[in-house]
Scaffold this motif. Structure first.
Motif, PDB file in Angstrom:
ATOM      1  N   HIS A 145       0.809  -1.226   0.000  1.00 42.42           N
ATOM      2  CA  HIS A 145       0.000   0.000   0.000  1.00 42.42           C
ATOM      3  C   HIS A 145       0.841   1.276   0.000  1.00 42.42           C
ATOM      4  CE1 HIS A 145      -3.639  -2.345   0.629  1.00 42.42           C
ATOM      5  NE2 HIS A 145      -3.061  -2.961   1.633  1.00 42.42           N
ATOM      6  N   SER A 146       2.060   1.212  -0.526  1.00 41.01           N
ATOM      7  CA  SER A 146       2.915   2.405  -0.499  1.00 41.01           C
ATOM      8  C   SER A 146       2.375   3.546  -1.361  1.00 41.01           C
ATOM      9  CB  SER A 146       4.342   2.044  -0.942  1.00 41.01           C
ATOM     10  OG  SER A 146       4.325   1.414  -2.211  1.00 41.01           O
ATOM     11  N   ARG A 147       1.491   3.237  -2.304  1.00 43.85           N
ATOM     12  CA  ARG A 147       0.832   4.294  -3.088  1.00 43.85           C
ATOM     13  C   ARG A 147      -0.649   4.384  -2.723  1.00 43.85           C
ATOM     14  NH1 ARG A 147       2.142   5.282  -9.270  1.00 43.85           N
ATOM     15  NH2 ARG A 147       1.015   7.167  -8.650  1.00 43.85           N
ATOM     16  N   GLY A 148      -0.968   3.965  -1.501  1.00 42.95           N
ATOM     17  CA  GLY A 148      -2.346   3.986  -1.053  1.00 42.95           C
ATOM     18  C   GLY A 148      -2.741   5.340  -0.487  1.00 42.95           C
ATOM     19  N   ILE A 149      -4.033   5.648  -0.542  1.00 42.62           N
ATOM     20  CA  ILE A 149      -4.576   6.839   0.096  1.00 42.62           C
ATOM     21  C   ILE A 149      -5.584   6.396   1.152  1.00 42.62           C
ATOM     22  CG2 ILE A 149      -4.171   8.376  -1.840  1.00 42.62           C
ATOM     23  CD1 ILE A 149      -7.052   8.064  -2.678  1.00 42.62           C
ATOM     24  N   VAL A 150      -5.680   7.160   2.240  1.00 40.75           N
ATOM     25  CA  VAL A 150      -6.466   6.789   3.411  1.00 40.75           C
ATOM     26  C   VAL A 150      -7.617   7.770   3.579  1.00 40.75           C
ATOM     27  CG1 VAL A 150      -6.396   6.389   5.903  1.00 40.75           C
ATOM     28  CG2 VAL A 150      -4.375   5.871   4.493  1.00 40.75           C
ATOM     29  N   ALA A 151      -8.822   7.259   3.804  1.00 43.15           N
ATOM     30  CA  ALA A 151      -9.979   8.121   4.084  1.00 43.15           C
ATOM     31  C   ALA A 151      -9.819   8.726   5.477  1.00 43.15           C
ATOM     32  CB  ALA A 151     -11.273   7.313   3.994  1.00 43.15           C
ATOM     33  N   VAL A 152      -9.921  10.042   5.565  1.00 41.11           N
ATOM     34  CA  VAL A 152      -9.732  10.731   6.842  1.00 41.11           C
ATOM     35  C   VAL A 152     -10.897  11.671   7.115  1.00 41.11           C
ATOM     36  CG1 VAL A 152      -7.214  10.604   6.782  1.00 41.11           C
ATOM     37  CG2 VAL A 152      -8.369  12.575   5.753  1.00 41.11           C
ATOM     38  N   HIS A 153     -11.103  11.933   8.402  1.00 44.29           N
ATOM     39  CA  HIS A 153     -12.114  12.891   8.837  1.00 44.29           C
ATOM     40  C   HIS A 153     -11.396  14.082   9.449  1.00 44.29           C
ATOM     41  CE1 HIS A 153     -15.090  14.674  11.650  1.00 44.29           C
ATOM     42  NE2 HIS A 153     -15.899  14.451  10.641  1.00 44.29           N
ATOM     43  N   VAL A 154     -11.849  15.291   9.108  1.00 41.98           N
ATOM     44  CA  VAL A 154     -11.213  16.522   9.558  1.00 41.98           C
ATOM     45  C   VAL A 154     -12.242  17.354  10.308  1.00 41.98           C
ATOM     46  CG1 VAL A 154     -10.090  18.658   8.830  1.00 41.98           C
ATOM     47  CG2 VAL A 154      -9.576  16.522   7.636  1.00 41.98           C
ATOM     48  N   LEU A 155     -11.876  17.833  11.502  1.00 44.03           N
ATOM     49  CA  LEU A 155     -12.762  18.670  12.308  1.00 44.03           C
ATOM     50  C   LEU A 155     -12.049  19.973  12.644  1.00 44.03           C
ATOM     51  CD1 LEU A 155     -15.500  18.847  13.846  1.00 44.03           C
ATOM     52  CD2 LEU A 155     -14.281  17.983  15.849  1.00 44.03           C
ATOM     53  N   PHE A 156     -12.661  21.100  12.266  1.00 39.46           N
ATOM     54  CA  PHE A 156     -12.079  22.416  12.538  1.00 39.46           C
ATOM     55  C   PHE A 156     -12.386  22.835  13.974  1.00 39.46           C
ATOM     56  CE2 PHE A 156     -12.550  22.257   7.985  1.00 39.46           C
ATOM     57  CZ  PHE A 156     -11.442  22.927   7.498  1.00 39.46           C
ATOM     58  N   HIS A 157     -11.392  23.461  14.609  1.00 36.61           N
ATOM     59  CA  HIS A 157     -11.558  23.906  15.992  1.00 36.61           C
ATOM     60  C   HIS A 157     -11.427  25.421  16.140  1.00 36.61           C
ATOM     61  CE1 HIS A 157     -11.529  19.825  17.631  1.00 36.61           C
ATOM     62  NE2 HIS A 157     -10.544  19.561  16.792  1.00 36.61           N
ATOM     63  N   ALA A 158     -10.840  26.092  15.177  1.00 34.90           N
ATOM     64  CA  ALA A 158     -10.594  27.537  15.304  1.00 34.90           C
ATOM     65  C   ALA A 158     -10.966  28.255  14.018  1.00 34.90           C
ATOM     66  CB  ALA A 158      -9.133  27.797  15.666  1.00 34.90           C
ATOM     67  N   GLY A 159     -12.174  28.022  13.543  1.00 41.02           N
ATOM     68  CA  GLY A 159     -12.608  28.658  12.312  1.00 41.02           C
ATOM     69  C   GLY A 159     -12.125  27.907  11.088  1.00 41.02           C
ATOM     70  N   GLY A 160     -12.519  28.420   9.944  1.00 38.97           N
ATOM     71  CA  GLY A 160     -12.135  27.785   8.692  1.00 38.97           C
ATOM     72  C   GLY A 160     -13.247  26.908   8.152  1.00 38.97           C
ATOM     73  N   SER A 161     -13.166  26.610   6.881  1.00 39.37           N
ATOM     74  CA  SER A 161     -14.129  25.736   6.225  1.00 39.37           C
ATOM     75  C   SER A 161     -13.442  25.058   5.055  1.00 39.37           C
ATOM     76  CB  SER A 161     -15.355  26.533   5.740  1.00 39.37           C
ATOM     77  OG  SER A 161     -14.963  27.486   4.763  1.00 39.37           O
ATOM     78  N   ALA A 162     -14.101  24.053   4.528  1.00 42.28           N
ATOM     79  CA  ALA A 162     -13.515  23.306   3.419  1.00 42.28           C
ATOM     80  C   ALA A 162     -14.596  22.977   2.410  1.00 42.28           C
ATOM     81  CB  ALA A 162     -12.861  22.023   3.924  1.00 42.28           C
ATOM     82  N   GLU A 163     -14.208  22.946   1.150  1.00 40.72           N
ATOM     83  CA  GLU A 163     -15.098  22.480   0.099  1.00 40.72           C
ATOM     84  C   GLU A 163     -14.325  21.482  -0.745  1.00 40.72           C
ATOM     85  OE1 GLU A 163     -14.476  25.531  -3.623  1.00 40.72           O
ATOM     86  OE2 GLU A 163     -16.161  25.900  -2.296  1.00 40.72           O
TER      87      GLU A 163
END
Length: 304
Positions: A145-163
């Motif tokens: 899996h050296s070229r694998g990608i991992v599903a991750v969850h991201v939680l903001f704590h000090a503002g910011g947003s993502a699209e």
């Protein structure tokens, strides 16, 4: 019976979705199933969406188009996983102390669905094990899996947003130090990038060259900005349960291992991280501002 999902009239199977545990988490909460270009159907959908977004961008009046060159956004309408995973593989070949792990790297990227490896990765992110122990105990899995990608969850704590297509980046040591000293520190700011056409070409020719540069495929992406690129957001929004902006994305396995090393050397638990999450920088495609957030492996995220 295999689970299928219909998206834009294309019939998709398990190969087009994230790991089944991640998919269950997505469907049971506010996330929709996320389609990745890891199969023929998924790639067709990704290419169609990219074509639509690029066409919309080109129809904007020139003065209404975001200058992605100046913001250092290499891929505002797609996620170049092949280039990103290859970049991290090249970095690992020069810096890793166990180059034998990389000798049998797969030819293309893939989503890691091996629950045993995902559990080990989450233990790495939470600090339960070290990168050295991961390499020593799971060398065969890392080779696969050296070229694998991992599903991750991201939680903001000090503002910011993502699209969609927001960048997940590795914080520098000085970022972690600032976050430890100032709890209100949002994150660093990306220096504006130089537009090579701004003062050297007549307006009409300049606009054409700018569009061509923005929409072209890039061979290398990881070191284009001041912070190393780890991955991309594929779905973001506001969580009423958590009362904060949150997102789902994918990061390269080798990038996560490097992030774990840096965080451990800095003391960990900084920049919005928690006991089960590592600090990560998130940057919106239309912004120069990075925002700290906590990142964990999606099936084991405490935020869902």
């Amino acid at each position: 019976m295999a689970t299928v999902a219909r998206h834009r009239a294309a019939l998709l199977g398990p190969a087009d979705l994230p790991d089944s545990a991640a998919g269950t988490a997505l469907c049971s909460k506010w996330f929709l199933p996320v389609i990745l270009s890891v199969s023929f159907a998924g790639n067709a959908i990704a290419m169609s969406r990219r074509h639509d977004l690029e066409g919309k961008f080109q129809r904007y009046p020139p003065d209404k188009r975001p200058n992605f060159i100046k913001m250092g956004t290499l891929s505002p309408f797609h996620s170049p996983w092949p280039a990103l995973t290859q970049d991290w593989l090249d970095i690992a070949k020069f810096t890793d102390k166990s180059p034998a792990l990389l000798e049998s790297a797969p030819a293309d990227f893939h989503v890691i669905r091996n629950l045993r490896l995902l559990t080990v990765i989450q233990n790495l992110l939470s600090g339960s094990i070290t990168t050295e122990k991961l390499v020593a105990d799971h060398s065969v899995l890392l080779q696969t899996h050296s070229r694998g990608i991992v599903a991750v969850h991201v939680l903001f704590h000090a503002g910011g947003s993502a699209e969609d297509f927001s960048m997940l980046a590795m914080p520098a040591t000085e970022d972690l130090e600032k976050a430890a000293l100032d709890k209100h520190f949002k994150g660093p700011v990306e220096p504006p990038h130089k537009d090579p056409f701004r003062k050297t070409q007549p307006p009409k020719q300049r606009r054409k060259l700018q569009v061509d540069m923005i929409l072209s495929d890039k061979d290398s992406v990881v070191d284009h900005c001041s912070r190393k690129l780890l991955g991309y957001v594929v779905k973001g929004g506001y969580s009423f349960i958590r009362g904060a902006e949150t997102a789902m994305g994918f990061c390269t396995l080798l990038g996560l291992m490097q992030l774990a090393r840096i965080t451990a050397a800095s003391g960990g638990g900084l920049g919005g991280a928690t006991r089960d999450a590592l600090p990560v920088l998130v940057r919106h495609p239309h912004s120069l501002q990075y925002h700290f957030a906590g990142m964990s492996v999606l099936p084991y995220s405490p935020c869902l």
